[in-house]
Design an enzyme around this catalytic site. Sequence first.
Site, PDB file in Angstrom:
ATOM      1  N   GLY A  77       0.756  -1.212   0.198  1.00  9.96           N
ATOM      2  CA  GLY A  77       0.036  -0.099   0.159  1.00  9.96           C
ATOM      3  C   GLY A  77       0.930   1.363   0.046  1.00  9.96           C
ATOM      4  O   GLY A  77       1.214   1.932   1.107  1.00  9.96           O
ATOM      5  N   GLY A  87       0.452   4.198  -0.486  1.00  3.99           N
ATOM      6  CA  GLY A  87       0.064   5.719  -0.269  1.00  3.99           C
ATOM      7  C   GLY A  87       0.705   6.403   0.897  1.00  3.99           C
ATOM      8  O   GLY A  87       1.998   6.338   0.870  1.00  3.99           O
ATOM      9  N   ALA A  88      -0.099   7.431   1.291  1.00  2.87           N
ATOM     10  CA  ALA A  88       0.738   8.453   2.028  1.00  2.87           C
ATOM     11  C   ALA A  88       1.401   7.781   3.459  1.00  2.87           C
ATOM     12  O   ALA A  88       2.670   8.196   3.267  1.00  2.87           O
ATOM     13  CB  ALA A  88      -0.472   9.378   2.628  1.00  2.87           C
ATOM     14  N   ILE A  89       0.580   6.954   4.081  1.00  3.13           N
ATOM     15  CA  ILE A  89       1.439   6.254   5.474  1.00  3.13           C
ATOM     16  C   ILE A  89       2.449   5.451   5.071  1.00  3.13           C
ATOM     17  O   ILE A  89       3.557   5.427   5.435  1.00  3.13           O
ATOM     18  CB  ILE A  89       0.264   5.879   6.327  1.00  3.13           C
ATOM     19  CG1 ILE A  89      -0.622   6.868   6.959  1.00  3.13           C
ATOM     20  CG2 ILE A  89       0.989   5.039   7.463  1.00  3.13           C
ATOM     21  CD1 ILE A  89       0.138   8.202   7.672  1.00  3.13           C
ATOM     22  N   GLY A  90       2.010   4.670   3.826  1.00  2.00           N
ATOM     23  CA  GLY A  90       2.995   3.716   3.345  1.00  2.00           C
ATOM     24  C   GLY A  90       4.301   4.387   2.893  1.00  2.00           C
ATOM     25  O   GLY A  90       5.510   3.926   3.187  1.00  2.00           O
ATOM     26  N   ASN A 149      -6.648   1.610  10.193  1.00  3.96           N
ATOM     27  CA  ASN A 149      -7.555   2.009  11.081  1.00  3.96           C
ATOM     28  C   ASN A 149      -8.575   1.278  11.392  1.00  3.96           C
ATOM     29  O   ASN A 149      -9.120   0.398  10.872  1.00  3.96           O
ATOM     30  CB  ASN A 149      -8.216   3.454  10.341  1.00  3.96           C
ATOM     31  CG  ASN A 149      -7.236   4.554  10.637  1.00  3.96           C
ATOM     32  OD1 ASN A 149      -6.429   4.825  11.313  1.00  3.96           O
ATOM     33  ND2 ASN A 149      -7.327   5.714   9.314  1.00  3.96           N
ATOM     34  N   LYS A 191      -7.678   6.122  19.650  1.00  4.97           N
ATOM     35  CA  LYS A 191      -7.826   6.539  18.335  1.00  4.97           C
ATOM     36  C   LYS A 191      -9.150   6.361  17.739  1.00  4.97           C
ATOM     37  O   LYS A 191      -9.788   7.180  17.073  1.00  4.97           O
ATOM     38  CB  LYS A 191      -6.656   6.252  17.434  1.00  4.97           C
ATOM     39  CG  LYS A 191      -6.911   6.724  16.043  1.00  4.97           C
ATOM     40  CD  LYS A 191      -5.970   6.209  15.048  1.00  4.97           C
ATOM     41  CE  LYS A 191      -5.820   6.979  13.763  1.00  4.97           C
ATOM     42  NZ  LYS A 191      -4.915   6.532  12.724  1.00  4.97           N
ATOM     43  N   ASN A 196     -12.473   8.129  15.624  1.00  5.49           N
ATOM     44  CA  ASN A 196     -12.688   7.867  14.245  1.00  5.49           C
ATOM     45  C   ASN A 196     -13.996   7.541  14.286  1.00  5.49           C
ATOM     46  O   ASN A 196     -14.832   7.739  13.245  1.00  5.49           O
ATOM     47  CB  ASN A 196     -11.820   6.921  14.115  1.00  5.49           C
ATOM     48  CG  ASN A 196     -10.234   7.240  13.652  1.00  5.49           C
ATOM     49  OD1 ASN A 196     -10.361   8.228  13.309  1.00  5.49           O
ATOM     50  ND2 ASN A 196      -9.550   6.307  13.357  1.00  5.49           N
TER      51      ASN A 196
END
Length: 335
Positions: A7, A9-12, A104, A206, A210
């Site tokens: 993945g 993406g941004a965090i990956g 998440n 967290k 959420n």
Amino acid sequence: MKIAIVGAGAIGGYLGARLSAAGEQVTFIARNRNLQAIRENGFHLELEDGSTLHAPEAKAVQHMAEAGVQDAVLITVKAHQVVDLLPEIAALIGPETLVVTMINGVPWWYFQRLQGPYEGRVLESVDPGGRLAAAFDPGQLIGSIVYPAAELIAPGRFKVIEGNRFTLGELDGQRTERLERLAAAFMAAGFKAPVSKDIRSELWVKLWGNLSFNPISALTHATLEEICGFGPTRALAATMMAEGQAVAEALGVRFRITLEQRIAGAAAVGAHKTSMLQDVEAGRALELEALVGAVIELGRVTGVPTPTVAAVHAATSLLGLTLQRHKGRLQIQTG
């Protein structure tokens, strides 16, 4: 360590770029323009101070079999996308591979390696039919709580908004040598990587926000600052959080901060759009079941009512289905 980022993406990207720059052997599993950009130019990460970190040694492949067996596999896709990784992800996993879930909400493994009356129970909301529970050896799983926020600028280029903390924990609460080794690699890359003996309680802190702020923002198109600053939506969030807290405490979770402190923390983030609102604006599938639906299911498991959470879940579910049916997106246009 040989580390695969599933993945990109941004965090990956944030994780992979820093780990690669610190000397780890990082391979991104990527697609399309992101795959091409990383192959041609490595990975570029814009940090909070405006400087740029370039990770030219990071590799990228499309098919997991091209990467081979890894020391650690970081799963950074959204919760509802994990099942799409089966069965290809098996090519990355050997008998000693750590599989780190960096997603998440309530994970499919919530009741795995958890002593008590619910041990081994499958959560249908996040793992229909128990496919994920059957595919992954719980003894190889490491839980993680992702606190940072980051965003895509262009293929192969991401920007860190804020944060550098990734809490890690064994599912059974043990402090193991393999966990310490993984945490050390994260810290050497510049991350805060505290090891938790109670990863589920960390998870709920967290999730507390959420389960409320994400669907409310999706329905109202408001930022965290606006939701917390408007009396009726602040009260709605508090009611949902109270229902979630009752479910969590019935499962043995201990909250180390108060509900009001959690709301104040969200308000302090400011004019931030939640990930679910960003998905509504982009026309992407909503990460609803892991963040909200699973809380309702856990309420049924424990016999704790969640009427407000269920009502907001129903409205947000219909919004998601409507957007999918029309292949549409919703965004407020100014001016």
